[in-house]
Design an enzyme around this catalytic site. Structure first.
Site, mmCIF file in Angstrom:
data_model
loop_
_atom_site.group_PDB
_atom_site.id
_atom_site.type_symbol
_atom_site.label_atom_id
_atom_site.label_comp_id
_atom_site.label_asym_id
_atom_site.label_seq_id
_atom_site.Cartn_x
_atom_site.Cartn_y
_atom_site.Cartn_z
ATOM 1 N N ARG A 206 0.841 -1.194 0.000
ATOM 2 C CA ARG A 206 0.000 0.000 0.000
ATOM 3 C C ARG A 206 0.882 1.253 0.000
ATOM 4 N NH1 ARG A 206 -1.887 0.957 4.432
ATOM 5 N NH2 ARG A 206 -1.344 -0.865 5.668
ATOM 6 N N TYR B 241 -1.289 -4.321 -7.055
ATOM 7 C CA TYR B 241 -1.057 -5.185 -5.897
ATOM 8 C C TYR B 241 -1.852 -4.775 -4.661
ATOM 9 C CZ TYR B 241 1.587 -7.958 -2.481
ATOM 10 O OH TYR B 241 1.950 -8.844 -1.511
ATOM 11 N N LYS C 89 -9.232 -2.624 1.925
ATOM 12 C CA LYS C 89 -9.175 -1.449 2.791
ATOM 13 C C LYS C 89 -9.999 -0.283 2.231
ATOM 14 C CE LYS C 89 -6.001 -3.547 5.323
ATOM 15 N NZ LYS C 89 -6.341 -4.285 6.525
ATOM 16 N N HIS D 19 -11.187 -2.002 11.642
ATOM 17 C CA HIS D 19 -10.020 -2.838 11.356
ATOM 18 C C HIS D 19 -9.855 -3.821 12.512
ATOM 19 C CE1 HIS D 19 -5.422 -2.957 10.426
ATOM 20 N NE2 HIS D 19 -6.065 -3.854 9.709
ATOM 21 N N SER E 197 -0.363 -3.352 12.953
ATOM 22 C CA SER E 197 0.420 -4.382 12.282
ATOM 23 C C SER E 197 1.485 -4.939 13.222
ATOM 24 C CB SER E 197 1.081 -3.807 11.026
ATOM 25 O OG SER E 197 1.945 -2.744 11.372
ATOM 26 N N CYS F 274 1.218 -7.160 15.501
ATOM 27 C CA CYS F 274 0.774 -7.396 16.879
ATOM 28 C C CYS F 274 -0.031 -8.679 17.020
ATOM 29 C CB CYS F 274 -0.041 -6.212 17.377
ATOM 30 S SG CYS F 274 0.929 -4.710 17.625
ATOM 31 N N ASP G 101 -9.419 -9.602 9.915
ATOM 32 C CA ASP G 101 -8.960 -8.263 9.522
ATOM 33 C C ASP G 101 -10.021 -7.170 9.618
ATOM 34 O OD1 ASP G 101 -6.820 -6.623 8.616
ATOM 35 O OD2 ASP G 101 -7.690 -6.592 6.622
ATOM 36 N N ARG H 289 2.515 -12.051 0.436
ATOM 37 C CA ARG H 289 1.170 -12.415 0.888
ATOM 38 C C ARG H 289 0.719 -13.781 0.389
ATOM 39 N NH1 ARG H 289 -1.554 -8.432 4.252
ATOM 40 N NH2 ARG H 289 -0.210 -6.597 4.129
#
Length: 649
Positions: free
Chosen positions: A112, A261, A270, A290, A312, A314, A337, A430
């Protein structure tokens, strides 16, 4: 003949609008050439609802593809598209697994791009709070409508020449569900179609459900018309110098250019699920967050659902798919997510996972950290930018020891060994896998009206001062805890040290509108007659003076979930004691039975006064500088109250 003023007005319309107003013959009379030669190679454009057909025709005229393909989401369509991508060198089949595929991107198109991701509103303050004078705002990026028009005219005319425009009807959430929403994405990327088929529910039924109603309009182009102006890297079409990801809340529209991507191109993720989703949620009175969603069942068979927001790195996916170590307890995954949450007619907060798959970060996923994620992605999966093994498999850092008797090729298409100085897989590589393949998927994960939420959990990576778990005093205090979230992250610019970053609600890159108004919206959820979930904060990452983690984590986190489970039942203060920052577990209320290592529980829950005074100062500075006059008074009051309690410690 129409009067001259009318003619002049019509000539200013886009061709598709002109066609709607006057028809083919009249349009020709005005000297406008309408391209009727573009073939529809799959599906029937004339059978689409008028609003969707008009959307397709308008963007077709702008982007000028060589053909239009209306997707149906079928297995036959998917197989044909995958075969074409293999033939074109865009993907490879991974022979070691069942129906798995491998893609390598251009190294300039790997993640991103926050700086090029913008929200379009008439007034900047509708998008982001006005920061304190002299301070750079960090709560989003704004672009004016006139600037957007300039940017789009520089990018989109003719951008799909020589390519097919794919029309993707997709549902976010179960098709026909009470919390679900619908979108139509236009794209010139087969990779996007294949990935969107995993991440959403592609079906022509969406056309019927939209009919002539509202839907989210999504336009995406890789920005590589044919003939190509530059040679592709790894056969990956993209235009990195022109990347722009835009959101227009007033029109429920997303327009993305230049990247093929991830969240830049899979616009249901998102862009729709959070940025546009949160603006729709605010208008309609619900929440788009989120957050993971998990179901937890105790040994007696009682089940509760928890939604949790972590920044992120965590452990969000790991928690969603956790294997509990506590005997008799079971955790099942609804989503890893995104959570869309809405109060029902009985005042219960219900949640759906609007996605249909997992778009998981590969590095660090292993049998130890998340065996269920590994099992979920070993079939029907698209892998991107991981390493490739000579026996038709994949490899990434943290997965396991590199397999023997095979050679490894890195994501950069270079030979790789343990002695290589570059990583085998890109850090943001990913796997895109169907959610239904998770061994612990919850049986109600696609329930039309969602699952009932009993607790909301916030968390971050905090090496010092923040206890393992605590509970908010009430809903307003819980909103403050979400707003004050901070987490350790690598300093992006220098890559030298760890810094503590503010990431309110784990939503900092994803807010669709002014964060101050977002907080006010959260506060407004607490209404008479509603069963408000309890709010908690967790921290799996506290370290001792020697720099070692004080809590074992992973499956042992079920011990903390057990305490949360009990607290959602408790109507008094059993299992808890009051502290300056919230309600802490009372002594022995977190089970340590069966732990293989000694845990310093006193250290895990110690609240150093100086640390918390510094925390208060850091939160106040952030609120003053970034949220400024848009901070709700209720949140400011909670900070003042926290400071007063800490000073009495």
């Amino acid at each position: 003949m129409a009067p001259l003023p009318v003619i002049k007005h019509l000539l200013r319309l886009p061709n598709v609008h002109l066609l709607q107003r006057v028809g083919h013959k009249a349009a020709a009379a005005f000297g406008v050439q309408l391209d009727k030669s573009i073939p529809v190679v799959h599906g029937d454009l004339d059978k689409l609802p008028p609003n969707i057909k008009n959307f397709v025709l308008e963007k077709q005229e702008l982007c000028q593809p060589s053909a239009i393909h209306i997707c149906d989401g079928s297995e036959a369509e998917n197989k044909k598209m995958l075969a074409e991508m293999v033939s074109d060198g865009e993907i490879k089949k991974l022979t070691k697994y069942e129906n798995c595929w491998y893609a390598r991107t251009d190294p300039r198109d790997v993640a991103r791009v926050e700086s090029k991701t913008v929200i379009i509103t008439e007034n900047e303050r509708d998008t982001i709070p006005k920061p304190k004078e002299g301070v750079q705002g960090t709560l989003g990026h704004w672009m004016s409508p006139p600037d957007l028009d300039v940017a789009l005219k520089d990018r989109f005319p003719g951008c799909m020449k020589g390519r097919t425009m794919y029309v993707i009807p997709f549902s976010m959430g179960p098709v026909g569900g009470t919390i679900s929403k619908y979108g139509v994405q236009l794209t010139d990327s087969k990779y996007v179609v294949a990935s969107t088929r995993i991440m959403t529910r592609i079906t022509p039924r969406v056309f019927d459900l939209i009919n002539n109603g509202d839907f989210v309009k999504c336009l995406h182009s890789v920005g590589c018309p044919k003939p190509l102006k530059r040679e592709l890297v790894s056969n990956w079409p993209c235009n990195p110098d022109k990347v722009l990801v835009t959101h227009i809340p007033a029109k429920n529209e997303i327009i993305s250019f230049g990247s093929g991507y991830g969240g830049n191109s899979l616009l249901g993720k998102k862009c729709f699920a959070l940025r546009i989703g949160s603006t729709i949620a605010r208008r309609e009175g619900w929440l788009a967050e989120h957050m993971l969603i998990l179901g937890i069942t105790n040994p007696e068979g009682r089940k509760k659902y928890i939604a949790a927001a972590f920044p992120s790195a965590c452990g969000k996916t790991n928690l969603a798919m956790m294997e509990p170590t506590l005997p008799g307890w079971k955790v099942e995954c609804v989503g890893d997510d995104i959570a869309w949450m809405k109060f029902d007619s009985e005042g219960r907060l219900r949640a759906i996972n609007p996605e249909n798959g997992f778009f998981g970060v590969a590095p660090g996923t292993s049998e130890k950290t998340n065996p269920n994620a590994l099992k979920a992605c070993m079939s029907n999966t698209v892998f991107t930018n991981v390493a490739e093994t000579s026996d038709g498999g994949v490899y990434w850092e943290g997965m396991e020891d590199p397999p023997k008797d095979v050679t490894i090729t890195s994501w950069l298409n270079e030979p790789w060994t343990l002695d290589s100085k570059k990583p085998a897989a890109h850090p943001n590589s990913r796997f895109c896998a169907p959610a239904r393949q998770c061994p612990t998927i919850d049986p109600d994960w696609e329930k039309f009206d969602g699952v009932p939420i009993d607790a909301i959990v916030f968390g971050g990576r905090r090496p010092k001062g923040v206890p393992l778990v605590y509970e908010s005093f009430n809903w307003q205090h819980g909103v403050f805890i979400g707003a004050a979230m901070r987490s350790e992250a690598t300093a992006a610019a220098e890559h030298k040290s760890k810094v503590i970053m503010h990431d309110p609600f784990a939503m900092r890159p994803f807010f669709g509108y002014n964060f101050g108004r977002y907080l006010a919206h959260w506060l407004s959820m607490n209404k008479s007659g509603r069963h408000m979930p309890k709010v908690f904060h967790v921290n799996w990452f506290r370290k001792n003076d020697a720099g070692k983690f004080m809590w074992p984590g992973f499956g042992e986190n079920s011990r903390v979930l057990e305490w949360i489970f009990k607290r959602t039942d408790s109507k008094d203060h059993s299992f808890s004691s009051e502290s300056a920052i919230g309600l802490l577990p009372s002594q022995d209320s977190i089970s340590l039975q069966g732990l293989n290592e000694a845990v310093d529980m006193e250290g895990l829950f110690h609240l150093p006064r100086e640390f918390w005074l510094e925390e208060v100062d850091a939160i106040r500075k952030y609120f003053d500088e970034q949220v400024n006059d848009d901070l709700p008074q209720e949140v400011a009051k909670e900070l003042t109250n926290l400071e007063a309690r800490v000073k009495k410690m």
